[in-house]
Enzyme design. Structure first.
Site, short mmCIF file in Angstrom:
data_model
loop_
_atom_site.label_atom_id
_atom_site.label_comp_id
_atom_site.label_asym_id
_atom_site.label_seq_id
_atom_site.Cartn_x
_atom_site.Cartn_y
_atom_site.Cartn_z
N TYR A 139 -1.86 -0.53 10.98
CA TYR A 139 -2.00 -1.19 9.67
C TYR A 139 -0.80 -0.88 8.80
CZ TYR A 139 -3.32 -1.66 4.74
OH TYR A 139 -3.31 -1.95 3.39
N THR B 253 0.82 -1.21 0.00
CA THR B 253 0.00 0.00 0.00
C THR B 253 0.86 1.27 0.00
OG1 THR B 253 -1.46 1.27 1.46
CG2 THR B 253 -0.11 -0.36 2.52
N ASP B 254 0.25 2.36 -0.44
CA ASP B 254 0.94 3.66 -0.36
C ASP B 254 1.03 4.15 1.08
OD1 ASP B 254 -1.76 4.26 0.03
OD2 ASP B 254 -1.86 5.82 -1.53
N GLU B 255 0.25 3.54 1.98
CA GLU B 255 0.20 4.05 3.36
C GLU B 255 1.52 3.84 4.11
OE1 GLU B 255 -3.50 3.43 5.41
OE2 GLU B 255 -4.57 3.13 3.53
N LYS C 53 2.24 -3.34 7.33
CA LYS C 53 2.52 -3.52 5.89
C LYS C 53 3.98 -3.10 5.60
CE LYS C 53 0.10 -4.63 2.98
NZ LYS C 53 -0.26 -5.98 2.45
P1 NAD Z 1 -9.57 -7.53 2.24
O1 NAD Z 1 -9.59 -7.24 3.70
O2 NAD Z 1 -10.80 -7.31 1.44
O3 NAD Z 1 -9.15 -9.06 2.01
C1 NAD Z 1 -8.11 -9.68 2.74
C2 NAD Z 1 -8.27 -11.19 2.56
O4 NAD Z 1 -7.18 -11.83 3.26
C3 NAD Z 1 -9.56 -11.74 3.17
O5 NAD Z 1 -10.18 -12.62 2.25
C4 NAD Z 1 -9.09 -12.50 4.41
O6 NAD Z 1 -9.92 -13.61 4.74
C5 NAD Z 1 -7.69 -12.93 3.99
N1 NAD Z 1 -6.80 -13.17 5.14
C6 NAD Z 1 -6.56 -12.35 6.18
N2 NAD Z 1 -5.68 -12.92 7.03
C7 NAD Z 1 -5.36 -14.13 6.49
C8 NAD Z 1 -4.49 -15.18 6.89
N3 NAD Z 1 -3.79 -15.12 8.04
N4 NAD Z 1 -4.40 -16.27 6.09
C9 NAD Z 1 -5.10 -16.37 4.93
N5 NAD Z 1 -5.93 -15.40 4.52
C10 NAD Z 1 -6.07 -14.29 5.28
O7 NAD Z 1 -8.34 -6.71 1.67
P2 NAD Z 1 -8.14 -6.03 0.24
O8 NAD Z 1 -8.69 -4.68 0.28
O9 NAD Z 1 -8.57 -6.98 -0.81
O10 NAD Z 1 -6.55 -5.90 0.21
C11 NAD Z 1 -5.72 -6.94 -0.32
C12 NAD Z 1 -4.28 -6.52 -0.21
O11 NAD Z 1 -4.07 -5.31 -0.93
C13 NAD Z 1 -3.82 -6.26 1.21
O12 NAD Z 1 -2.51 -6.78 1.35
C14 NAD Z 1 -3.82 -4.75 1.33
O13 NAD Z 1 -2.86 -4.32 2.27
C15 NAD Z 1 -3.46 -4.35 -0.07
N6 NAD Z 1 -3.96 -3.04 -0.52
C16 NAD Z 1 -5.28 -2.72 -0.39
C17 NAD Z 1 -5.74 -1.49 -0.85
C18 NAD Z 1 -7.20 -1.10 -0.76
O14 NAD Z 1 -7.55 0.02 -1.10
N7 NAD Z 1 -8.08 -1.98 -0.36
C19 NAD Z 1 -4.85 -0.59 -1.44
C20 NAD Z 1 -3.49 -0.95 -1.56
C21 NAD Z 1 -3.07 -2.18 -1.11
P1 TYD Z 2 -10.70 3.98 4.26
O1 TYD Z 2 -11.65 3.53 3.20
O2 TYD Z 2 -10.80 3.39 5.61
O3 TYD Z 2 -9.24 3.78 3.66
P2 TYD Z 2 -7.79 4.29 4.25
O4 TYD Z 2 -7.96 4.71 5.64
O5 TYD Z 2 -6.98 3.03 4.13
O6 TYD Z 2 -7.35 5.38 3.33
O7 TYD Z 2 -10.84 5.55 4.42
C1 TYD Z 2 -10.63 6.42 3.33
C2 TYD Z 2 -10.72 7.84 3.86
O8 TYD Z 2 -12.08 8.07 4.32
C3 TYD Z 2 -9.84 8.08 5.08
O9 TYD Z 2 -9.33 9.41 5.02
C4 TYD Z 2 -10.79 7.95 6.26
C5 TYD Z 2 -12.12 8.42 5.71
N1 TYD Z 2 -13.33 7.79 6.27
C6 TYD Z 2 -14.39 8.59 6.71
O10 TYD Z 2 -14.33 9.83 6.65
N2 TYD Z 2 -15.51 7.97 7.19
C7 TYD Z 2 -15.62 6.62 7.27
O11 TYD Z 2 -16.67 6.10 7.75
C8 TYD Z 2 -14.53 5.81 6.81
C9 TYD Z 2 -14.58 4.31 6.88
C10 TYD Z 2 -13.40 6.44 6.31
#
Ligand code: NAD
Ligand code: TYD
Length: 357
Positions: free
Chosen positions: A161, A136-138, A165
């Site tokens: 989080y 992630t960019d975070e 990561k």
């Molecule tokens: P998500 O929470 O929707 O899915 C995570 C999945 O991992 C779930 O299906 C969960 O059951 C599985 N999981 C968790 N712990 C586990 C374990 N110990 N063993 C096996 N499976 C396990 O997450 P997402 O949004 O699909 O994100 C996927 C990846 O992409 C993550 O690594 C996250 O850090 C990264 N990412 C997400 C975003 C975003 O905007 N969602 C952006 C950048 C990077």
């Molecule tokens: P989120 O979807 O949790 O992603 P991340 O924190 O990983 O960027 O949140 C996106 C942005 O929205 C973040 O600045 C927090 C804000 N946010 C709200 O304002 N209200 C909400 O209920 C949630 C879940 C997030």
């Protein structure tokens, strides 16, 4: 290693939001002709329904195992049984607010989980074409009003989080340097699209707007995120897996910066158009400013020049089109929504609302 060596891909976390979109994309829209072995623990965020129909549509090419990636015995057996030669690692705890409430889950899944996978990669290194790590960019922390994250920006994570990561990213790089594991890493900005669990900003706001419930915006809603449609992320990952330079990191971004309040207003306007209420009471009136998230990063924005120049990737979906399609998807998939919004999720949301009052 070229894609010809990628025959048996272990996808971790394939029942989550991005993992399930990635598996669907790989099987239905690319030239990949090997097997996918999806290992997912099925936490609250993992849902088998996200891939319904896939096993039947691709017999002999898609397998699922409900396994914790930290279970080394079980994972070892999976490596042997399916002759894994490639790993695409999505599995993680992914929600910042949950990491503030219970960081230990994030250490387990994100740090120990990644370490376990790396150990397996080390044990099977003679057969391994690639370990792709999805991040992630975070990890870079917060930007001020100007500037962009590049691949060389120093890590400075703010939340449990992002710290977990960041730790995982460091372990992946250390295994490449120390043991010669062929790795690629991608750091991506915020995703949105179908199958996203409705605790994240966009699906939560869509569903609350549909149901005429309050739309909780943290602080003043001025934090900025760089939004990317999930399929564009999947395309970038596959491009990196096929042709990215081994040992390298690639930033992925949407080139689409928006304040949270703007995102919520756009969603309100679309939902008003699709499901008209009364003109006197537009969905915007549901916006409720609530207590800010502790350690809330102000702004993320990705410079993805490296990915563009080396692999020709750019985002293809505009925010306007992507958000409209996403809203349509949530309206059309109310049964999916009903099922994921049961049980533990409802308890968690209730607690969230109470804490932020
Ligand atoms: P998500 O929470 O929707 O899915 C995570 C999945 O991992 C779930 O299906 C969960 O059951 C599985 N999981 C968790 N712990 C586990 C374990 N110990 N063993 C096996 N499976 C396990 O997450 P997402 O949004 O699909 O994100 C996927 C990846 O992409 C993550 O690594 C996250 O850090 C990264 N990412 C997400 C975003 C975003 O905007 N969602 C952006 C950048 C990077
Ligand atoms: P989120 O979807 O949790 O992603 P991340 O924190 O990983 O960027 O949140 C996106 C942005 O929205 C973040 O600045 C927090 C804000 N946010 C709200 O304002 N209200 C909400 O209920 C949630 C879940 C997030």
């Amino acid at each position: 290693m070229k894609k010809e060596s990628m025959k048996n891909i272990l996808v971790t976390g394939g029942c989550g939001f991005i993992g399930s979109n990635f598996i669907r994309y790989l099987l239905t829209e690319t030239d990949f002709d090997g097997r996918i072995i999806n290992v997912d623990k099925l936490t609250y965020a993992g849902n088998l329904e996200n891939l319904s129909g896939i096993e039947e549509a691709f017999p002999g090419r898609y397998y699922f195992s409900r396994t914790d990636i930290c279970d080394l015995m079980e994972m070892s057996a999976i490596f042997e049984m399916y002759e894994i030669d490639t790993i695409c690692h999505f599995a993680a705890e992914s929600h910042v607010d949950r990491s503030i409430t219970k960081p230990s889950d994030f250490i387990h899944a994100n740090v120990v989980g990644t370490f376990c996978l790396l150990e397996l990669a080390r044990l099977h290194s003679n057969k391994l074409a690639l370990f792709h790590h999805v991040s992630t960019d975070e990890v870079f922390g917060s930007l001020g009003k100007a500037g962009y994250f590049t691949e060389n920006t120093p890590y400075n994570p703010s939340s449990p989080y992002s710290a977990s990561k960041a730790a995982a990213d460091h372990f992946v790089r250390s295994y490449a340097i120390t043991y010669g594991i062929p790795v690629t890493i991608s750091n991506c900005s915020n995703n949105y699209g179908p199958y996203q669990f409705p605790e994240k900003l966009i699906p939560l706001m869509i569903l609350n707007a549909i149901e005429n419930k309050p739309l909780p915006v943290y602080g003043e809603g001025l934090n900025v995120r760089d939004w990317l449609y999930v399929k564009d992320h999947c395309k970038a990952i596959w491009a990196i897996m096929k042709n990215g330079r081994r040992g390298e990191t690639y930033n992925i971004g949407g080139g689409c910066e928006k304040t949270n309040i703007d995102v919520v207003r756009i969603i309100c306007d679309f939902v008003d158009k699709i499901l008209p209420g009364s003109d006197e009471n537009p969905r915007k009136n549901l916006i409720t400013f609530v207590k800010d998230r502790p350690g809330h990063d102000l702004r993320y924005a990705m410079d993805f020049t490296k990915l563009k120049m080396e692999l020709g990737w750019t985002p293809s979906k505009t925010f306007e089109t992507g958000i409209k399609e996403t809203i349509d998807w949530y309206i059309e998939n109310r049964e999916w929504v009903k099922r994921v919004k049961s049980g533990e999720y409802m308890d968690w949301m209730k607690q969230q609302y109470e804490n932020r009052q």
